[in-house]
Structures are given as structure tokens and as C-alpha cells.
Scaffold this motif. Structure first.
Motif, PDB file in Angstrom:
ATOM      1  N   SER A   1       0.856  -1.187   0.047  1.00 44.29           N
ATOM      2  CA  SER A   1       0.081   0.061  -0.120  1.00 44.29           C
ATOM      3  C   SER A   1       0.854   1.408   0.136  1.00 44.29           C
ATOM      4  O   SER A   1       2.039   1.299   0.588  1.00 44.29           O
ATOM      5  CB  SER A   1      -0.933  -0.107   1.242  1.00 44.29           C
ATOM      6  N   PHE A   2       0.306   2.210  -0.596  1.00 46.54           N
ATOM      7  CA  PHE A   2       1.243   3.430  -0.819  1.00 46.54           C
ATOM      8  C   PHE A   2       0.377   4.573  -0.458  1.00 46.54           C
ATOM      9  O   PHE A   2      -0.980   4.792  -0.656  1.00 46.54           O
ATOM     10  CB  PHE A   2       1.538   3.898  -2.221  1.00 46.54           C
ATOM     11  N   LEU A   3       0.900   5.635   0.345  1.00 43.15           N
ATOM     12  CA  LEU A   3       0.326   6.724   0.865  1.00 43.15           C
ATOM     13  C   LEU A   3       0.559   8.016  -0.233  1.00 43.15           C
ATOM     14  O   LEU A   3       1.593   8.308  -0.277  1.00 43.15           O
ATOM     15  CB  LEU A   3       0.906   7.238   2.408  1.00 43.15           C
ATOM     16  N   VAL A   4      -0.690   8.265  -0.479  1.00 40.01           N
ATOM     17  CA  VAL A   4      -0.631   9.012  -1.815  1.00 40.01           C
ATOM     18  C   VAL A   4      -1.335  10.504  -1.774  1.00 40.01           C
ATOM     19  O   VAL A   4      -2.605  10.186  -1.252  1.00 40.01           O
ATOM     20  CB  VAL A   4      -1.137   8.235  -3.061  1.00 40.01           C
ATOM     21  N   PRO A   5      -0.769  11.660  -1.923  1.00 35.54           N
ATOM     22  CA  PRO A   5      -1.580  12.789  -2.104  1.00 35.54           C
ATOM     23  C   PRO A   5      -2.773  12.541  -3.052  1.00 35.54           C
ATOM     24  O   PRO A   5      -2.610  12.118  -3.968  1.00 35.54           O
ATOM     25  CB  PRO A   5      -0.692  13.933  -2.566  1.00 35.54           C
ATOM     26  N   ARG A   6      -4.041  12.961  -2.594  1.00 39.28           N
ATOM     27  CA  ARG A   6      -4.912  13.018  -3.361  1.00 39.28           C
ATOM     28  C   ARG A   6      -4.930  13.295  -4.757  1.00 39.28           C
ATOM     29  O   ARG A   6      -5.324  13.100  -5.727  1.00 39.28           O
ATOM     30  CB  ARG A   6      -6.336  13.582  -2.664  1.00 39.28           C
ATOM     31  N   ARG A   7      -4.076  14.687  -4.967  1.00 39.76           N
ATOM     32  CA  ARG A   7      -3.914  15.330  -6.188  1.00 39.76           C
ATOM     33  C   ARG A   7      -3.428  14.355  -7.162  1.00 39.76           C
ATOM     34  O   ARG A   7      -3.297  14.494  -8.431  1.00 39.76           O
ATOM     35  CB  ARG A   7      -3.460  16.727  -6.124  1.00 39.76           C
ATOM     36  N   GLU A   8      -2.291  13.329  -6.561  1.00 36.79           N
ATOM     37  CA  GLU A   8      -1.341  12.617  -7.465  1.00 36.79           C
ATOM     38  C   GLU A   8      -2.109  11.104  -7.629  1.00 36.79           C
ATOM     39  O   GLU A   8      -1.333  10.461  -8.364  1.00 36.79           O
ATOM     40  CB  GLU A   8      -0.365  12.304  -6.598  1.00 36.79           C
ATOM     41  N   GLU A   9      -3.417  11.113  -7.533  1.00 35.13           N
ATOM     42  CA  GLU A   9      -3.886   9.577  -7.806  1.00 35.13           C
ATOM     43  C   GLU A   9      -3.815   9.404  -9.226  1.00 35.13           C
ATOM     44  O   GLU A   9      -3.487   8.351  -9.704  1.00 35.13           O
ATOM     45  CB  GLU A   9      -5.446   9.665  -7.368  1.00 35.13           C
TER      46      GLU A   9
END
Length: 246
Positions: A197-205
Motif C-alpha cells: 500500500s502507498f500513501l498518496v496525495p489525493r491530487r496525485e492519484e
């Protein structure tokens, strides 16, 4: 039906508001409310005996968390967390209030994206070309055919396909440098060579998905890649941050 405890969905900031018409698990769906505790709030509903991990309830739990995350960070609980009573729940949250606030700050405007990779099962020709061990066992099976030889070859092929996929999959996390803030290995899943799993800024989806798709296309002869998300950030919080029974 008589309620039995407090069902816990997650922790949010004290100014967070519930989505309009928010309901939770149960049949009929239980009304959801906020329990303020210092600068935080706990998202809860009544819990009922006999609650099971049915699809409707799992989707209701996750859907509420995702709706909450649209307007601010959420520290999510996994499905089925039930506190014995309000007093115990609020005391436990207050004890670790500063830690919860720090996690909420870290999760702000972020989502969890999960990737599972499994080996391609139908590329025997490439495997035989590249893997001398499998090639040798295949030649031996041709010289001395029989049940045991076939079993041995089948096991060697399965192991070889898994090795090829695992070698390629190990390169994937580096592809997300500059996109994901963090990564977390998930539990072993049968057939998978990677569950992460990766923690991703929403804008970078969108960018994250694009990288995953290009990686899958480059390694299409070795692996199948599945992207799951966006998800609540389950993998990036301290386990069981409130006193509850699962």
C-alpha cells in the motif's frame, strides 16, 4: 433490536462535520454521530449483536470513511471495532489525543492506494528460455516421462514464474518516488508476489495510476498488476488506536 456497545468508524478533527444523511452499518443502517473529545471527535453509531462482515456493511463502513475524507483527514478504524461504552472510548482517545492529532495531520489530503501483483501463468516459452533450472527439468521429463517427472516439472514451472514476477515486482516501489509519501507491505496473499500500500496525495492519484499502468505494460510477460483504491488510509495508522473489541 437492542444496541450492544458503540461501533467505531474513525477519528476526525473536532471541526469535522458528518456528510449529509450519513448512516453506517446494520439493518436498518444505524444513524451516525460525532462524540467530541478535546480537539478531536470520534465517528460512531450504535452496535448491534450479530453484526457480520457482509458486503453491504463492509461497503457502508468504507463508504462513510471515504465520504468523511472528502472534507478532511480521517484516522480510520477497520470494520468491526466496537467499544464497550462511551466513557471507555472517550477516555482512550483522550489519552492519546496528541498522537491521533499528529496522524490526522499526516493523512490530510491523502489516500491509500494498494497494488497486488501475481505471476503471469501462460508464458512458459519465455520461462524456459531464461531459466536454466526449469529448462533442465523439462529436458529430463522428456527423456524420462512419467507422473513424478510431470509433477516435478509443474512445481518448477510454478516456482520459476513466481521468481520472474517477484524480480520485476521488486522494482515497482522505486517507480513511485516523488509520488507516494510512504509505503507499507501488506499481509501475504496467496498467489501474490507483492501486496503493498502507498500513501498518496489525493491530487496525485491519476499520476500514480499512470505509473502503475506503464509498469504493468512493460512487464506484461511477467506479471499481472491490480490497483485498488482510493481506500481509507488503514495501513498508515497505529493499530487499534482506541480501546475496542473486534
Amino acid at each position: 433490536m437492542t444496541a450492544s456497545g458503540i461501533y467505531v468508524y474513525g477519528i476526525v478533527g473536532g471541526s469535522h462535520r458528518l456528510p449529509p444523511g450519513a448512516v453506517g452499518v446494520g439493518e436498518p443502517p444505524a444513524p451516525v454521530r460525532l462524540l467530541p473529545v478535546e480537539d478531536l471527535a470520534v465517528v460512531v453509531s450504535a452496535a448491534y449483536p450479530g453484526l457480520r462482515a457482509r458486503r453491504r456493511d463492509l461497503m457502508a463502513h468504507q463508504g462513510l470513511l471515504m465520504a468523511l475524507a472528502e472534507t478532511g483527514p480521517v484516522l480510520p478504524m477497520r470494520f468491526g471495532m466496537v467499544a464497550p461504552d462511551e466513557a471507555t472510548l472517550l477516555a482512550g482517545v483522550a489519552t492519546h489525543g496528541s498522537e491521533h492529532a499528529a496522524v490526522l495531520e499526516r493523512l490530510d489530503s491523502r489516500i491509500e492506494m494498494n497494488i497486488k501483483i501475481t505471476p503471469v501463468q501462460d508464458n512458459l516459452a519465455a520461462l524456459i528460455r531464461e531459466d536454466p533450472v526449469v529448462r533442465g527439468i523439462r529436458e529430463e521429463a522428456r527423456r524420462h516421462p512419467g507422473y513424478e517427472a510431470n509433477v516435478r516439472l509443474g512445481e518448477a514451472v510454478a516456482a520459476g514464474l513466481r521468481r520472474r514476477a517477484a524480480v520485476a515486482a521488486a522494482r515497482l516501489p522505486a517507480e513511485f518516488a516523488g509520488i507516494a509519501d510512504d509505503t507499507c507491505s501488506g499481509p501475504e496473499v496467496e498467489g501474490c508476489v507483492l501486496n503493498a500500500s502507498f500513501l498518496v496525495p489525493r491530487r496525485e492519484e491519476g499520476r500514480f495510476r499512470g505509473v502503475a499502468e506503464r509498469f504493468a505494460a512493460v512487464h506484461t510477460d511477467r506479471l499481472d498488476l491490480r490497483v485498488n483504491g482510493p481506500l481509507p488510509c488503514y495501513s498508515f495508522v497505529v493499530p487499534e488506536p482506541v480501546p475496542a473489541r473486534a
